[in-house]
Design a protein around this motif. Sequence first.
Motif, PDB file in Angstrom:
ATOM      1  N   ALA A  62      -1.163 -22.437 -12.734  1.00 41.79           N
ATOM      2  CA  ALA A  62      -2.173 -23.421 -12.365  1.00 41.79           C
ATOM      3  C   ALA A  62      -1.986 -23.836 -10.911  1.00 41.79           C
ATOM      4  CB  ALA A  62      -2.065 -24.649 -13.266  1.00 41.79           C
ATOM      5  N   GLN A  63      -3.107 -24.016 -10.204  1.00 43.31           N
ATOM      6  CA  GLN A  63      -3.044 -24.501  -8.834  1.00 43.31           C
ATOM      7  C   GLN A  63      -2.602 -25.963  -8.868  1.00 43.31           C
ATOM      8  OE1 GLN A  63      -6.326 -23.630  -6.253  1.00 43.31           O
ATOM      9  NE2 GLN A  63      -6.971 -21.837  -7.453  1.00 43.31           N
ATOM     10  N   THR A  64      -1.445 -26.214  -8.293  1.00 42.94           N
ATOM     11  CA  THR A  64      -0.805 -27.532  -8.371  1.00 42.94           C
ATOM     12  C   THR A  64      -0.513 -28.035  -6.973  1.00 42.94           C
ATOM     13  OG1 THR A  64       0.217 -26.875 -10.460  1.00 42.94           O
ATOM     14  CG2 THR A  64       1.091 -28.842  -9.388  1.00 42.94           C
ATOM     15  N   LEU A  65      -0.824 -29.305  -6.750  1.00 42.37           N
ATOM     16  CA  LEU A  65      -0.574 -29.952  -5.466  1.00 42.37           C
ATOM     17  C   LEU A  65       0.321 -31.158  -5.704  1.00 42.37           C
ATOM     18  CD1 LEU A  65      -1.116 -30.389  -2.411  1.00 42.37           C
ATOM     19  CD2 LEU A  65      -3.111 -31.780  -3.077  1.00 42.37           C
ATOM     20  N   LEU A  66       1.431 -31.222  -4.981  1.00 53.17           N
ATOM     21  CA  LEU A  66       2.342 -32.370  -5.036  1.00 53.17           C
ATOM     22  C   LEU A  66       2.047 -33.273  -3.855  1.00 53.17           C
ATOM     23  CD1 LEU A  66       4.825 -33.926  -6.103  1.00 53.17           C
ATOM     24  CD2 LEU A  66       6.265 -32.386  -4.729  1.00 53.17           C
ATOM     25  N   VAL A  67       1.683 -34.520  -4.126  1.00 52.95           N
ATOM     26  CA  VAL A  67       1.376 -35.500  -3.081  1.00 52.95           C
ATOM     27  C   VAL A  67       2.528 -36.499  -3.010  1.00 52.95           C
ATOM     28  CG1 VAL A  67      -0.236 -37.267  -2.310  1.00 52.95           C
ATOM     29  CG2 VAL A  67      -1.087 -35.229  -3.479  1.00 52.95           C
ATOM     30  N   CYS A  68       3.165 -36.597  -1.861  1.00 54.66           N
ATOM     31  CA  CYS A  68       4.314 -37.483  -1.670  1.00 54.66           C
ATOM     32  C   CYS A  68       3.832 -38.828  -1.141  1.00 54.66           C
ATOM     33  CB  CYS A  68       5.320 -36.860  -0.705  1.00 54.66           C
ATOM     34  SG  CYS A  68       5.908 -35.237  -1.226  1.00 54.66           S
ATOM     35  N   ALA A  69       3.656 -39.787  -2.051  1.00 53.16           N
ATOM     36  CA  ALA A  69       3.224 -41.131  -1.652  1.00 53.16           C
ATOM     37  C   ALA A  69       4.398 -42.047  -1.345  1.00 53.16           C
ATOM     38  CB  ALA A  69       2.362 -41.750  -2.753  1.00 53.16           C
TER      39      ALA A  69
END
Length: 596
Positions: free
Chosen positions: A376-383
């Motif tokens: 799956a196309q997965t994006l990790l966003v570092c908030a």
Amino acid sequence: MDTETPGSSGPELREYTALLRRRLRLVVAGVLGGLVLATAAVLMVPPSYSATAAVQVRPTGVAELTGERSGRVAGDVNLDTEAQVVLSDQVAAQAADALAESGGAAPDTADLRERVEVTVPPNSNVLEIHYTADSAEAARAGADAYARAYLDRREAQVRELVGSQLDALRAEQETRYEALAELAAESAGTAGTARAGADARAEALRAEIAELGNGISPLGALEETIDPGQVITPASTPEGPASPIPALWLMGGAALGLLAGLLAAVARDRLDPCLRDTEETPRLSGVPILLDLSGGRRSERAVGLLGDDEADGQRVNEAAHLVRTRLAPVGDAEPVSDAADGPAPGRILFTAATTSGRAGAVAAVNLAAALARTGAQTLLVCADPRTAPVNGLLGLADGPGLAEALVEGEDPADLAVRPDAAPLLRVLRHGSADLDAPVRGTAMEDLLHLLRSTAEYVVVALPSTGERADAHALAGTADLLLPVVELGRTPRAALAGLLATADRFGAPVPGTVVLPRQPRAEDTVPAPARGGATDAAVSTVPGAPAGAGRVPAAREGAPSGGAERSTSAAGTTAASGATGTGPDERVSADAEAGRR
């Protein structure tokens, strides 16, 4: 709040055993303390010896005079009364005199009475006289003296009663003899009616004298044969002290120490503000554990980026499949594409840390990497403005990211990078150290809506709820929210507050992620599983091309500002390496940016 299984309504047996494991030191300390105190008492308390003399009490034959038939009786003897007689001052005084005659000063009668105990075996006419003293010989002598004193006192009492009764009867008989003599003298010269009257009175007196004689005869015989009883078992010298008994005292001390340790453990556990193990976490939170990486350990253990060849990595994969099942795409379950008819909307997953440090980053990075490994196309966003944990896990350097997208309006697709440690995963870093991403603003919600069209799963790593209110501000936009529990550090109140926030905003919480206590120093972070370099835009390797490996824009016609930012970032990174700026300086800059 949507939960899969309800929490337990109260503590179960396994939770009590878990409490014992958590507070085993307190319990062991209590037992050892009890043993130490018992040992000290055994050594400090002077020994006492006890000897026993058994006395058989026989009937005296004058029960109507002594009152032996009243109360509880054994045959013709009231043993309750006799037991009290043994403890009387008169018997104590006679025993004191007997002990004084054997040598030494006469002991105090009050002290003697405190040393004596009398017991009556069931269905017997025996008194057991127990005497306690500081030495074995004194105990034997005291028990024998009390037994003899009691029998002497009992015999003297009976003789006194019989003697007084005999004296009274004999006095009455003597009075009748005197009256008979006077009557005989008066009637000597009478005749007729007077004579007959005198004879009748004389006959009555003789009858009374005979009756009194019938009473005197048995009492006289009794006086000669009084037998108050006998000592059937003389006191023997005790072989050892009756108190203290080391084995008994040590067992009692250990039992009392165990009780004290258990009470202290329960009290300490109830007053402990932090979660300590995986048994109490679901009970207190009301949600199950979705991913447990603690390994049943309460000690500190750094968790890095986990691969498929590790047992913990397989657990992360299982959790990723559970998340995919729970976040099944709406409509056609097709991967995200750039087709003209538009992609299927992606799903947003928040990992909310409950402690400061690297626990939240570990959970977010591993879960995002596992989702990416499923295809799956997965994006990790570092908030989280603390960038060192994520960078250390994925082998990334500081660079543009979320802050630039929110503050400067850059395209997040141009800012995303693919780390060599997890090449299937795209990462949107927090941003440069001089920028702080306004996560709690409305622009973040708009950005998340935009990111739904660029990935099937958007995993957002949120900072600790105790430091920032990002989770509260964004909870309404989450498709799933996973609280991250760090055993030994997560406060119970923090987890309860996060779950209350999720419930208030309707964010589903399928479970929690549990990690062992993580090290605080960033230099203890494990190295990435594979590789360690970022894409060329943030690579510190000299000579790397400025645009190699960077993720292309998600749509045609994307602005080129991202490329310029990437190139600038590469130059900045290389410059910082040339001037000697190390990881500690970058961590300090990240912390300062977080405070701003």
